[in-house]
Enzyme design. Sequence first.
Site, PDB file in Angstrom:
ATOM      1  N   HIS A 101     -14.650  59.385  -0.445  1.00 24.94           N
ATOM      2  CA  HIS A 101     -14.859  59.786   0.948  1.00 24.94           C
ATOM      3  C   HIS A 101     -13.804  59.197   1.882  1.00 24.94           C
ATOM      4  O   HIS A 101     -13.749  59.575   3.058  1.00 24.94           O
ATOM      5  CB  HIS A 101     -16.238  59.350   1.428  1.00 24.94           C
ATOM      6  CG  HIS A 101     -17.370  60.018   0.720  1.00 24.94           C
ATOM      7  ND1 HIS A 101     -17.458  61.387   0.580  1.00 24.94           N
ATOM      8  CD2 HIS A 101     -18.476  59.508   0.100  1.00 24.94           C
ATOM      9  CE1 HIS A 101     -18.559  61.696  -0.093  1.00 24.94           C
ATOM     10  NE2 HIS A 101     -19.182  60.572  -0.400  1.00 24.94           N
ATOM     11  N   ASP A 115     -19.116  64.184  -8.295  1.00 22.04           N
ATOM     12  CA  ASP A 115     -20.098  63.460  -7.504  1.00 22.04           C
ATOM     13  C   ASP A 115     -20.957  64.463  -6.746  1.00 22.04           C
ATOM     14  O   ASP A 115     -20.495  65.559  -6.406  1.00 22.04           O
ATOM     15  CB  ASP A 115     -19.370  62.546  -6.522  1.00 22.04           C
ATOM     16  CG  ASP A 115     -20.291  61.569  -5.814  1.00 22.04           C
ATOM     17  OD1 ASP A 115     -20.356  60.408  -6.248  1.00 22.04           O
ATOM     18  OD2 ASP A 115     -20.933  61.967  -4.818  1.00 22.04           O
ATOM     19  N   HIS A 120     -21.846  64.363  -3.757  1.00 26.89           N
ATOM     20  CA  HIS A 120     -21.293  64.537  -2.420  1.00 26.89           C
ATOM     21  C   HIS A 120     -19.864  65.064  -2.519  1.00 26.89           C
ATOM     22  O   HIS A 120     -19.105  64.651  -3.394  1.00 26.89           O
ATOM     23  CB  HIS A 120     -21.281  63.212  -1.656  1.00 26.89           C
ATOM     24  CG  HIS A 120     -22.620  62.562  -1.531  1.00 26.89           C
ATOM     25  ND1 HIS A 120     -23.070  61.611  -2.424  1.00 26.89           N
ATOM     26  CD2 HIS A 120     -23.601  62.732  -0.622  1.00 26.89           C
ATOM     27  CE1 HIS A 120     -24.285  61.216  -2.069  1.00 26.89           C
ATOM     28  NE2 HIS A 120     -24.626  61.877  -0.977  1.00 26.89           N
ATOM     29  N   ASP A 123     -24.668  60.738  -9.299  1.00 33.10           N
ATOM     30  CA  ASP A 123     -25.762  60.957  -8.357  1.00 33.10           C
ATOM     31  C   ASP A 123     -26.251  62.402  -8.318  1.00 33.10           C
ATOM     32  O   ASP A 123     -27.125  62.731  -7.507  1.00 33.10           O
ATOM     33  CB  ASP A 123     -25.377  60.479  -6.951  1.00 33.10           C
ATOM     34  CG  ASP A 123     -23.957  60.831  -6.560  1.00 33.10           C
ATOM     35  OD1 ASP A 123     -23.282  61.531  -7.326  1.00 33.10           O
ATOM     36  OD2 ASP A 123     -23.524  60.398  -5.481  1.00 33.10           O
TER      37      ASP A 123
END
Length: 342
Positions: free
Chosen positions: A159, A194, A196, A283
């Site tokens: 990120h 991931d 996200h 995740d």
Amino acid sequence: MKVVYSDRHQGHDPQQFIVRGRMKRSNEQPERALRLLEAARGQGHDVVEPDDYGAAPRAAIHTPQFLRFLETAWQRWRELPDASEEVTPNIYPFPGQPCTYPDSVVGQAGYHMGDNACSIGPHTWEAATASAHAATHAAHLVMEGERVAYALCRPPGHHAYADRANGFCYLNNVAIAAQYLRQRHARVAVLDIDVHHGNGTQGIFWRRPDVLTISLHGDPRVFTPFFVGHAHERGEGDGLGCNINYPLARGTRLPAYMQALEDACLNIQAYAPGALVVALGLDAHEKDPYQALAISTEGFADILGRIARLNLPTVLVQEGGYLSEDLGPNLASALRGYTQAL
């Protein structure tokens, strides 16, 4: 498989994380890495300490202002009267408006920290640089002939933008590894699994044709990071077409996930990179605290097995995957799936 790990991550234990207006301890806790390390060792993989690669790999990705801020912010913050224990922004520049770079660490916090999920404590810089060294060392091992290496990075990185921390991330380990591999390879691909979207990685390589960025993630219409990660985002300028996103509906299970992954792998093959960096988030699991997708523990073996069959020199870089009883087994499944497919 070589597992690159540094215990210097343990001093980074962020306490300030705002979720729906409530302050809580961050989900990105030191115990994550310890459980992942135990799982990797349990599978018999060799654990090695990363070398110190100096400032050059991170400086190849991040701006000088941002790096200076990360290194000095906590000490400067604590010199302020009545300051909190961790650096946390409370004011941000307005998008699209003229902006002067601030002198104050309070202003710089808003400039360089994209949200309230990346607070900076006394050992954050040490942990983040060690994490970046781990990713660089894994890339170096692959450049020296290893078929695959796993960087057990904490804090994570995907990120983080060139000049902004974001979403538990400070230095973009995936981008640092990909750029390091560019010393040997004309083209490198990044595959982010991931849950996200890898928004920082996308932003860093947005206009570059030499790094293909692909991300499979929870649909940003209903899931963080919200503002980016949509299917129409394809890059700009020379990088047009070198960014591909696969937003997935909440609750997506393995069959639909594997369809998207197959398409992603075909795009990687068409790009013909010399090496691959995988942002290995765990995740997407059905019992992960974020509950966005619904991949089973066994499903990670299928996912990594398909990635292994791309037959590319590969750096696995740890991203998300949060505390549950399934975290270690998820990594064990992923690594087993990759090695068995070789």
